[in-house]
Design a protein around this motif. Structure first.
Motif, PDB file in Angstrom:
ATOM      1  N   LEU A 170      63.144  30.257  46.475  1.00 33.45           N
ATOM      2  CA  LEU A 170      63.371  30.462  47.906  1.00 33.45           C
ATOM      3  C   LEU A 170      62.166  30.015  48.732  1.00 33.45           C
ATOM      4  O   LEU A 170      62.340  29.316  49.732  1.00 33.45           O
ATOM      5  CB  LEU A 170      63.734  31.920  48.209  1.00 33.45           C
ATOM      6  N   THR A 194      62.189  26.267  49.147  1.00 29.11           N
ATOM      7  CA  THR A 194      63.260  25.845  50.057  1.00 29.11           C
ATOM      8  C   THR A 194      62.817  26.009  51.506  1.00 29.11           C
ATOM      9  O   THR A 194      62.983  25.102  52.329  1.00 29.11           O
ATOM     10  CB  THR A 194      64.540  26.664  49.794  1.00 29.11           C
ATOM     11  N   THR A 205      68.651  33.070  55.027  1.00 27.54           N
ATOM     12  CA  THR A 205      68.289  33.531  53.686  1.00 27.54           C
ATOM     13  C   THR A 205      67.266  34.659  53.720  1.00 27.54           C
ATOM     14  O   THR A 205      67.197  35.463  52.789  1.00 27.54           O
ATOM     15  CB  THR A 205      67.716  32.371  52.852  1.00 27.54           C
ATOM     16  N   VAL A 206      66.467  34.718  54.783  1.00 31.62           N
ATOM     17  CA  VAL A 206      65.379  35.686  54.888  1.00 31.62           C
ATOM     18  C   VAL A 206      65.810  36.965  55.620  1.00 31.62           C
ATOM     19  O   VAL A 206      65.228  38.031  55.411  1.00 31.62           O
ATOM     20  CB  VAL A 206      64.175  35.030  55.609  1.00 31.62           C
ATOM     21  N   LEU A 255      72.836  38.980  49.207  1.00 32.99           N
ATOM     22  CA  LEU A 255      71.904  37.854  49.114  1.00 32.99           C
ATOM     23  C   LEU A 255      72.577  36.639  49.751  1.00 32.99           C
ATOM     24  O   LEU A 255      73.754  36.385  49.505  1.00 32.99           O
ATOM     25  CB  LEU A 255      71.608  37.614  47.636  1.00 32.99           C
ATOM     26  N   VAL A 256      71.839  35.921  50.591  1.00 30.02           N
ATOM     27  CA  VAL A 256      72.336  34.670  51.170  1.00 30.02           C
ATOM     28  C   VAL A 256      71.758  33.543  50.313  1.00 30.02           C
ATOM     29  O   VAL A 256      70.547  33.336  50.297  1.00 30.02           O
ATOM     30  CB  VAL A 256      71.900  34.517  52.651  1.00 30.02           C
ATOM     31  N   PRO A 257      72.601  32.830  49.543  1.00 30.16           N
ATOM     32  CA  PRO A 257      72.084  31.826  48.611  1.00 30.16           C
ATOM     33  C   PRO A 257      71.380  30.662  49.310  1.00 30.16           C
ATOM     34  O   PRO A 257      71.671  30.350  50.457  1.00 30.16           O
ATOM     35  CB  PRO A 257      73.324  31.325  47.876  1.00 30.16           C
ATOM     36  N   TRP A 258      70.458  30.043  48.603  1.00 32.30           N
ATOM     37  CA  TRP A 258      69.739  28.853  49.048  1.00 32.30           C
ATOM     38  C   TRP A 258      69.991  27.765  48.011  1.00 32.30           C
ATOM     39  O   TRP A 258      70.462  28.062  46.907  1.00 32.30           O
ATOM     40  CB  TRP A 258      68.241  29.158  49.202  1.00 32.30           C
ATOM     41  N   CYS A 263      69.660  28.340  44.148  1.00 28.28           N
ATOM     42  CA  CYS A 263      69.562  29.793  43.959  1.00 28.28           C
ATOM     43  C   CYS A 263      70.146  30.182  42.602  1.00 28.28           C
ATOM     44  O   CYS A 263      71.295  29.861  42.311  1.00 28.28           O
ATOM     45  CB  CYS A 263      70.299  30.505  45.088  1.00 28.28           C
ATOM     46  N   TRP A 278      70.462  41.788  47.260  1.00 32.33           N
ATOM     47  CA  TRP A 278      69.046  42.128  47.174  1.00 32.33           C
ATOM     48  C   TRP A 278      68.955  43.644  47.046  1.00 32.33           C
ATOM     49  O   TRP A 278      69.656  44.373  47.749  1.00 32.33           O
ATOM     50  CB  TRP A 278      68.308  41.724  48.449  1.00 32.33           C
TER      51      TRP A 278
END
Length: 194
Positions: free
Chosen positions: A25, A28, A93-94, A172-175, A178, A184
């Motif tokens: 992450l 990215t 994502t954060v 979780l928001v994938p990147w 990922c 999380w």
């Protein structure tokens, strides 16, 4: 093995290790910030060399073995009151990570801990976690906190063995690249003053 405070000269190692801890992450996010021919790792090293911010060498301790950095921990006290104003401007994502951090104001937050693959199972992580606990107590904190992907079963098992318990979770928001889906987990452990 010995621990020492990180210095600005350690910034490249810190960037490499925080990317290991963050399972890609950070790289990215740094890639999105990169300008010109700067590589994501160069952006990460620049950020690690800053005087301010959570990801700064000021908050890092490194483990040295035979003159080489083999592990690091970045940990610090979260603010006693946490402001989420402007959260929508942060990368998607954060955002769940920031929302979870806000649930443990005043805790000693372990932003990242990592060991080089060749140095694993040698006690580096235990040494770094013991340092985090000592620093937290020294700073007057009564709680350690961290966030981990629930599908990172190895890390979750280690944190459970160390006495951490899940207190909240968010999707979780994938990147790109990922390795996980799921959620999380915000985990904490209460500390006893010694």
């Amino acid at each position: 093995m010995r621990l020492r405070d990180a210095t600005r000269a350690d910034a490249r190692d810190l960037a490499y290790l925080i990317n290991l801890a963050g399972e890609g992450l950070p790289e990215t996010l740094w890639g999105q910030m990169a300008e010109g021919d700067a590589t994501p790792l160069e952006v990460g090293a620049e950020r690690a060399g800053r005087e301010e911010g959570g990801f700064s060498y000021h908050h890092a301790r490194v483990c040295i073995e035979r003159g080489r950095i083999v592990g690091m921990i970045i940990a610090y006290r979260l603010p006693d009151s946490y402001d989420l104003e402007g959260l929508d401007e942060a990368p998607a994502t954060v955002q769940p990570l920031l929302r979870l951090e806000a649930q443990v104001p005043g805790s000693w937050y372990i932003n990242g801990i990592a060991t080089l693959p060749a140095a694993r199972r040698k006690g580096v992580g235990r040494l770094l976690m013991a340092q985090a606990e000592a620093s937290a107590i020294g700073a007057g904190c009564h709680e350690l906190s961290l966030i981990v992907a629930e599908e990172n079963h190895t890390a979750c098992a280690i944190y459970h063995r160390l006495g951490f318990r899940e207190i909240a979770s968010l999707p979780l928001v994938p990147w790109p690249g990922c390795p996980h889906g799921g959620r999380w987990l915000l985990m904490t452990r209460l500390l006893e003053a010694r």
